[in-house]
Write a protein that holds these residues in place. Structure first.
Motif, PDB file in Angstrom:
ATOM      1  N   LEU A  93      -3.664 -15.455  26.139  1.00 39.72           N
ATOM      2  CA  LEU A  93      -3.696 -14.144  26.791  1.00 39.72           C
ATOM      3  C   LEU A  93      -4.165 -13.054  25.849  1.00 39.72           C
ATOM      4  N   LEU A  94      -3.666 -13.097  24.601  1.00 39.15           N
ATOM      5  CA  LEU A  94      -3.952 -11.995  23.680  1.00 39.15           C
ATOM      6  C   LEU A  94      -5.380 -12.039  23.151  1.00 39.15           C
ATOM      7  N   SER A  95      -6.053 -13.184  23.302  1.00 37.06           N
ATOM      8  CA  SER A  95      -7.468 -13.211  22.937  1.00 37.06           C
ATOM      9  C   SER A  95      -8.310 -12.654  24.074  1.00 37.06           C
ATOM     10  N   GLY A  96      -7.678 -12.413  25.202  1.00 37.12           N
ATOM     11  CA  GLY A  96      -8.351 -11.765  26.320  1.00 37.12           C
ATOM     12  C   GLY A  96      -8.016 -10.284  26.299  1.00 37.12           C
ATOM     13  N   PRO A  97      -8.375  -9.569  27.376  1.00 38.41           N
ATOM     14  CA  PRO A  97      -8.186  -8.120  27.358  1.00 38.41           C
ATOM     15  C   PRO A  97      -6.745  -7.674  27.597  1.00 38.41           C
ATOM     16  N   THR A  98      -5.764  -8.471  27.175  1.00 38.18           N
ATOM     17  CA  THR A  98      -4.365  -8.063  27.310  1.00 38.18           C
ATOM     18  C   THR A  98      -3.896  -7.510  25.969  1.00 38.18           C
ATOM     19  N   GLY A  99      -3.410  -6.287  25.976  1.00 30.78           N
ATOM     20  CA  GLY A  99      -2.896  -5.695  24.740  1.00 30.78           C
ATOM     21  C   GLY A  99      -1.525  -6.268  24.425  1.00 30.78           C
ATOM     22  N   ALA A 117      -7.673  -5.029  22.395  1.00 26.87           N
ATOM     23  CA  ALA A 117      -7.729  -5.231  23.837  1.00 26.87           C
ATOM     24  C   ALA A 117      -9.068  -4.768  24.417  1.00 26.87           C
ATOM     25  N   HIS A 176     -11.821  -7.221  23.512  1.00 18.77           N
ATOM     26  CA  HIS A 176     -11.672  -8.526  24.154  1.00 18.77           C
ATOM     27  C   HIS A 176     -12.256  -8.573  25.550  1.00 18.77           C
TER      28      HIS A 176
END
Lengths: 551, 306
Positions: free
Chosen positions: A398-404, B74, B77
């Protein structure tokens, strides 16, 4: 399980170990050592809480019931309020020790069993489901080495716990026979938990589900015992078919009948034997219960991290809600009937005045409060998912995606903050419904009890906050820190009631002290606890943002 | 080369007393497929995690798509997709649910693209996370990353666990992505894969970049393998400057030569008289073995947390 030696052929000694026939459990010794190392923190916290609940509760019996009048009051209370028999146990004498055992019985056996269940599931199903068991597949280990090792660890710890409790009681001056009896009960609770967990681990393929199944079964057996004991007469037979009933029938500190333990022993042997037999009938990694295939597409709402936490939590949460609702309904229904006549007793009136509630509510206020601990355990487990996701690797996904990170951590913390509110609401509504159906005023009761249970939530939030902070600051210790915080709440609760620690220490160490009916503070207690929990969560998220992930 | 997609200079990362990255440099140009190679424990995963803002650098500068990967994680990403080297899925969620979740968190993916990839990689979306094999977990992460329409793909040993058939599908898909202009940073051990896909490679060892460039450049820097069958005795060849590792078996000579020593070598061999001659760049494998086989023994540097 292993082939017999060829008939007639004299056994020719080979070199060293290989001379022995490899049994299904061979190599378990190595696994026992690694399990003891892996679970040392769990074993330490579990042993401390169990010993605290049983030994602490009973060794301080004299301080709990100092006068004959106190003991008489408690005895009458047990005769008139069936709930104590349903949820705790029967008492067989009005001595201080016997009354203390009555009170410590349920908590002690459940703590003992829960630790054993966690140990066995972690050693078997969790190792399998993580794939670590497969790593051992090529080693000269027997097929059941992991099961045998997990059971050896749990059975050994059970024996040690039992001995510790028996010795502790004898040293503190309790009668020897009763001390040994209570030590045995604790040991057998551990063994029963272990056997039940070994069986559950064969049935389901998820470790969480195995723990739920095993503990659910253990709790159900406790309630079946309670129903039999509460109803009396012919129904007393019910107490003989459950392990808990047979421990109760042992009558610790009240002229022990040792043969009563026989059914409990049979239960342990049967579950362990069944677990080994079933382990032969399944593949590595699979459970015996069939698993439904998953969905081809995610549900439309599955589009954020909070939605993910709901997707992960909803089934276990539903299980919790059902357990809480059944307990609450029974508690409300049975309790309400007894309350009418009960409210007239002088000590009940006194207690009610102390708590600032109507005499008829005293009992509920007290018993309902105790249920904050299992609810807090669920919330804590949910809160610690931040660390579990981190170590398992799903956090990286998840964190490698756009989730802060903040959003991610807050979603998990939010789930842990919301779940206890839901469960406490279910508890309040179900107690109220039960009480209303049992002769009270339905809606007034529902409102009153829901208000009471919801007022306990801020204390649970503080425990959640401690867990979030620990995961931010000391990730490797966070699981131990979290459970220690809850364990401290439980142990100090008992310790202060039995006069072992001063009230000030209790108020300092346990967030539950501040919502406890006995020590209830002012109105600002609730916003203060809430603010403390919010500060802990915020500090935890702040620390989590600043560190490497995973570590 | 256009502007750089990834620009790392002098990157240092320590875990306690071990130094995982020791002044690492890495430059990935926009639109290129860059191979990131190194032995186990060289620091590849740690470098990628720093690039993703999961781990914090101790020293050095890291620019990712023109931004700071730690502070703007974020936001950045949104423009990249990542496949971890060791994919873990939620045990109770099906592959389809996970693909939907990851896609929707990105703001939605093209359903046709997803269906096409699921089909190509022969992925059963109904299987639950706990029941997938390693290769199938890898496929779920690959489909999720490839379906996301991002500028940059960061792939950490993405084909480990895939069968040869799926490896071929992977190669074809990445080649298509490259043609569409996406930048790919590919950490890999599979040399044929690197050779087939990568425009440029960087080799790291013990947390430090030891070589970086196009494959042709790397080969150029390396010695050339020469085998010759001579009619006369190979006298004095071993004394030529830039000629190494000469072995003589009867009339057959094997040696390695620096590129700029080739002229002198060839005239000397011609004088001796040749019946047969093969000369060629070292195979990629030899190239890597030469860099991998460290002066420092492998394993002295820990590779991050895993």
């Amino acid at each position: 399980m292993s082939a017999p030696a060829a008939p007639g052929a004299p056994a020719r000694p080979l070199r060293g170990r290989s001379a022995r026939r490899p049994g299904a459990a061979s190599g378990a010794g190595h696994l026992v050592r690694s399990a003891l190392r892996r679970d040392r923190a769990l074993i330490a916290v579990w042993a401390a809480v169990t010993v605290g609940v049983v030994l602490g509760g009973v060794a301080a019996a004299e301080t709990t019931y100092p006068t004959a009048q106190d003991r008489q009051d408690r005895w009458e209370q047990l005769q008139s309020v069936p709930m104590f028999v349903l949820f705790q146990s029967r008492a067989f004498a009005d001595t201080a020790e016997a009354l203390a055992v009555q009170q410590a019985f349920a908590g002690g056996t459940m703590c003992a069993a829960l630790g054993a269940i966690l140990l066995v599931v972690r050693g078997t199903r969790a190792e399998e489901s993580s794939g670590r068991r497969e790593l051992l597949g090529g080693l000269p280990l027997g097929r059941h080495a992991d099961l045998a090792a997990a059971l050896a660890v749990a059975l050994g710890s059970g024996a040690a716990l039992g001995a510790l409790i028996a010795c502790g009681l004898i040293v503190s001056g309790m009668p020897v026979a009763g001390s040994v009896a209570l030590g045995l009960v604790t040991a057998m609770a551990v063994w029963t938990g272990a056997g039940t967990a070994a069986l559950a681990a064969q049935l389901t393929s998820g470790p969480g589900r195995a723990v739920g199944l095993a503990f659910g079964a253990f709790y159900l057996l406790h309630l079946i015992r309670g129903l039999g004991a509460m109803a009396g007469g012919d129904a007393l037979r019910l107490t003989w078919v459950t392990p808990q009933g047979s421990w109760e029938n042992l009558r610790s500190f009240a002229d022990e009948q040792w043969w009563a333990l026989l059914p409990a022993l049979i239960w342990i042997v049967l579950t362990v034997a069944a677990a080994f037999a079933l382990a032969d009938r399944r593949d590595l990694g699979a459970g015996l219960l069939p698993q439904r295939p998953g969905r081809v597409r995610g549900a439309g709402w599955l589009r954020s991290v909070p939605a993910l936490t709901w997707r992960l939590d909803r089934v276990p949460l539903a299980g919790w809600a059902v357990a809480v609702a059944v307990t609450g309904l029974a508690m409300g229904y049975v309790g309400a009937g007894a309350m009418a006549e009960y409210a007239d007793m002088p000590w009940v009136r006194g207690m009610g005045a102390e708590l600032g509630v109507a005499p008829a509510d005293t009992f509920f206020t007290y018993v309902v409060f105790v249920f904050v601990f299992p609810v807090a355990a669920q919330a804590l487990f949910t809160a610690l998912r931040i660390r579990r996701e981190e170590t398992s690797g799903t956090a990286e996904l998840l964190l490698s995606g756009p989730t802060g990170r903040t959003a991610w951590a807050l979603a998990h913390a939010g789930a842990a903050l919301a779940a206890p509110v839901a469960l406490l609401a279910v508890l309040g509504v179900s107690v109220g419904l039960g009480s209303g159906l049992g002769g009270g005023q339905l809606w007034a009761d529902v409102a009153r009890f829901t208000g009471l249970t919801l007022s306990l939530a801020p204390a649970v939030w503080v425990v959640v906050g401690v867990a979030v902070l620990a995961q931010g600051l000391v990730p490797r210790l966070s699981t131990a820190v979290g459970w220690t915080a809850l364990g401290a709440g439980i142990v100090t609760e008992i310790a202060v009631k039995t006069g072992l620690i001063p009230e000030l220490l209790f108020l300092l160490l346990s967030p539950f002290a501040h919502v406890n009916p006995y020590y209830q503070g002012s109105v600002i207690t609730y916003p203060a606890l809430t603010a403390l929990a919010a500060a802990l969560v915020a500090a935890g998220v702040w620390a989590l943002r600043r560190r490497d992930l995973p570590v | 080369m256009n502007s750089a997609a990834v620009e790392i200079t002098g990157l240092v990362k320590r875990f306690g007393t071990t130094t995982a990255l020791d002044h690492l440099d890495l430059l990935v140009g926009t639109g290129e497929v860059h191979g990131f190679l190194g032995p186990n424990g060289a620091g590849k995963t740690t470098a990628l995690r720093i690039l993703l803002g999961l781990t914090r650098a101790d020293a050095g500068t890291v620019r990712l798509l023109g931004g700071d990967p730690w502070r703007e994680a974020a936001e950045l990403h949104h423009r990249l997709a990542y496949v971890p080297g060791d994919v873990t899925l939620w045990p109770g969620l099906s592959g389809g649910e996970i693909l939907d979740l990851l896609g929707r968190i990105r703001g939605g993916t093209d359903p046709r693209r997803r269906a096409e990839l699921t089909d190509r990689f022969d992925l059963d979306p109904r299987t639950r996370g706990r029941a997938y094999s390693k290769g199938n977990r890898q496929k779920v992460a690959l489909v999720a990353a490839l379906a996301a329409d991002t500028e940059l793909l960061v792939l950490d040993e993405p084909t480990s666990g895939l069968d040869p058939l799926m490896e071929a599908v992977f190669r074809q898909t990445v080649a298509e992505e490259r043609d569409r202009g996406r930048t790919v940073l590919l950490s890999s051990h599979i040399l044929s894969e690197v050779e087939a896909l990568c425009d440029r490679v960087s080799i790291i060892r013990a947390g430090r970049t030891v070589e970086s460039g196009t494959l042709a450049e790397l080969r150029h820097l390396s010695r050339i393998d020469v085998t010759a069958e001579l009619t006369g005795p190979p006298d004095g060849i071993a004394d030529l400057p830039g000629v190494h590792e000469v072995t003589v078996e009867g009339t057959r000579v094997r040696l390695q030569a620096d590129p700029d020593a080739l002229d002198a070598l060839c005239s000397r061999l011609a004088r001796a008289g040749m019946r047969d001659l093969t000369a060629g760049p070292p195979s990629l494998e030899e190239l890597f073995l030469r860099h991998y086989a460290a002066d420092t023994p492998a394993g002295t540097v820990a590779e991050g947390a895993r």
